[in-house]
Design an enzyme around this catalytic site. Structure first.
Site, short mmCIF file in Angstrom:
data_model
loop_
_atom_site.label_atom_id
_atom_site.label_comp_id
_atom_site.label_asym_id
_atom_site.label_seq_id
_atom_site.Cartn_x
_atom_site.Cartn_y
_atom_site.Cartn_z
N CYS A 74 5.35 4.15 9.33
CA CYS A 74 6.07 3.45 8.27
C CYS A 74 7.54 3.80 8.11
CB CYS A 74 5.37 3.68 6.95
SG CYS A 74 3.84 2.76 6.84
N GLU A 98 0.84 -1.19 0.00
CA GLU A 98 0.00 0.00 0.00
C GLU A 98 0.88 1.24 0.00
OE1 GLU A 98 -3.44 0.19 -0.34
OE2 GLU A 98 -2.47 2.09 -0.81
N LYS A 106 8.36 -1.57 -1.73
CA LYS A 106 7.66 -0.83 -0.68
C LYS A 106 8.67 -0.24 0.31
CE LYS A 106 4.72 0.51 2.43
NZ LYS A 106 3.37 0.91 2.57
#
Ligand code: UDX
Ligand code: UDX
Length: 465
Positions: A278, A163, A222
């Site tokens: 993150c 994501e 990612k």
């Protein structure tokens, strides 16, 4: 190719909740079940008043109102949802390990493994499993082994679909993603599974923006994307310190370098330090992976991004103490903003936590206001650091719901999140309310420093000489 009619998502958090809501909105022919072991969170997602859903994101509650009860369902019945699904998204959290090997660096995969074991135990039909959580490279392989060795003969195909949404703009990012990335196994079955997910996204994303790669490239992309983004923030923050000791202005430097199309203008905003769930976690993960392959220089290179960020938070806090005549003991300091960025109620790794912790260690009396963060969240964040007891935190900190009454007799106002409403405050009145000299510390470059100086404030803005 399997046509997807029923989706289950395990994990109703910042990623699972908004992503599934968008899928439900764009694919009315698909039933979407979002499940979570946290009953309180699920109850909040089901609250009759959609303003009470557990995540604040502009535009999200409207989308939930449109889809909930039609083809979007939130529940704690994990087994039932797994059984009914053709495709299962795993969106559980993968925090940094707090114990054992890789402590403080590696991602803790215990929740992912639990999910895999539960899927294996419950599934009676073939499933496509989609990794949505950020994971270290080669997790898909581990997932596959657990599923294949504990399942009852059903087939599992594993895809990586990281994501890239940013909090605060989740709905816009999901609606209009720069790209969707789908990693799959290089095999006939793997490619068919990949195609099923491509078709799902193609309901609203242009096909040329849907990239397919092998699983490991997808997993690594990612971590790399977040590492590059965070690196830009640390780079401009490094320059901000240099600007402060010279006559330069980091905003002007950012504008000048950002005009170079090779560099680009985004992610060049100097700040009190990046936060969020993150950046730090993913970089630490990247560092850990590089170390475990013996790539010391690669590991050291990326670790520097974190070191710079920690330095930025600390030096901002130190600047406040030094400016207030080297002591803040017993002084009232008003903090504006606790979230790690504007337009979210998420506080994970927010710079504000560390700046305030530093000020509390210097015995400041801190008054905190954030338009979207609750007092209990703030106290929980401070308690988690374990610097002092919860009682000691509560003795020194007051959280207010209306900042306008907070400034009386305060020595300093400190902006730590770039909420738009802070610009609109009546700063002349705030100045009148404060003790003199009145100090203003802007960790986000949101206030017009010339105007603030005209009002009478002593102003420190990050990156301004
Ligand atoms: C996500 C990603 O999954 C993570 O890998 C990424 O790096 C950050 O964003 P996020 O959605 O922000 O995590 O996490 P969180 O809001 O904590 O949501 C995870 C949810 O999973 C929680 O509600 C938790 O209760 C749920 N969960 C966790 C389960 O339902 N089952 C479990 O076994 C573990
Ligand atoms: C990030 C990535 O952008 C997203 O693609 C990924 O899926 C998850 O991690 P997020 O953490 O939600 O998203 O927010 P982001 O907008 O990237 O901001 C991260 C932090 O960097 C915030 O604290 C923000 O204030 C800070 N930041 C960002 C700066 O200090 N300066 C900038 O120029 C940009």
């Amino acid at each position: 190719m399997k046509v997807i009619k029923n989706i289950c998502c395990i994990g109703a958090g910042y990623v699972g909740g908004p992503t599934m809501t968008m899928i439900a909105a764009k694919c009315p022919h698909i039933e979407v079940n979002v499940v979570d072991i946290n009953a309180e969170r699920i109850a909040a997602w089901n609250d009759l008043n959609v303003d009470n859903i557990p995540i604040y994101e502009p535009g999200l509650s409207e989308l939930v109102a449109q889809t909930r009860g039609k083809n979007l369902f939130f529940s704690t019945e994990v087994d039932k949802a797994i059984q009914a699904a053709d495709m299962i998204f795993i969106s559980v959290n993968t925090p940094t390990k707090t114990y054992g090997v890789g402590k403080g660096m590696a991602a803790d995969l215990k929740y992912i493994e639990l999910c895999a074991r539960q899927i294996a135990a419950v599934a009676t039909t073939d499933k496509i499993i989609v990794e949505k959580s950020t994971l270290p490279v080669r997790t898909a392989e581990a997932l596959k082994r657990i599923l294949e060795n504990t399942g009852n003969g059903v087939n599992f195909d594993i895809l990586s679909n990281p994501e890239f949404l940013a909090e605060g703009t989740a709905v816009a990012d999901l609606l209009n993603p720069d790209r969707v990335l789908i990693g799959g196994e290089i095999s006939e079955r793997g490619e068919l599974a990949q195609k099923s997910l491509v078709e799902l996204y193609a309901n609203w994303v242009p096909r040329e923006q849907i990239l397919t790669t092998n699983v490991w490239s997808s997993e690594l992309s990612k971590l790399t994307a977040n590492a590059f983004l965070a690196q830009r923030v640390s780079s401009i923050n490094a320059i901000s310190e240099l600007c402060e000791v010279t006559e330069a202005d980091v905003g002007e430097v950012a504008r000048a370098i950002g005009a170079d199309s090779r560099i680009g203008s985004k992610f060049l905003k100097a700040s009190v330090g990046f936060g969020g769930s993150c950046f730090q976690k993913d970089i630490l993960n990247l560092v850990y992976i590089a170390q475990s392959y013996g790539l010391k220089e690669v590991a050291d290179y990326w670790e520097q991004v974190i070191i710079m960020n920690d330095h930025q938070k600390r030096r901002f806090a130190k600047k406040i103490v030094e400016t207030l005549f080297n002591t803040v003991s017993g002084k009232k300091i008003v903090i504006l903003g606790w979230a790690f960025k504007k337009d979210t109620n998420d506080t994970r790794e927010s710079a504000a936590i560390y700046v305030v912790d530093y000020l509390l260690s210097e015995q400041a009396e801190v008054v905190i206001f954030d338009p979207k963060v609750s007092a209990e969240r703030i106290f929980a964040d401070l308690e988690y650091l374990n610097t002092r007891t919860d009682k000691e935190n509560r003795d020194l900190v007051t959280v207010v719901e209306d900042p306008m009454f907070a400034f009386a007799d305060s020595h300093a106002a400190v902006v730590l999140t770039e909420w738009d409403e802070f610009k609109a405050y009546d700063w002349s009145q705030i100045y009148v309310d404060m003790l003199k000299p009145a100090f203003l510390f802007d960790g986000r470059m949101v206030l017009d420093s010339d105007k603030m100086k005209e009002i009478g404030f002593n102003v420190y803005t990050i990156g301004k000489g």
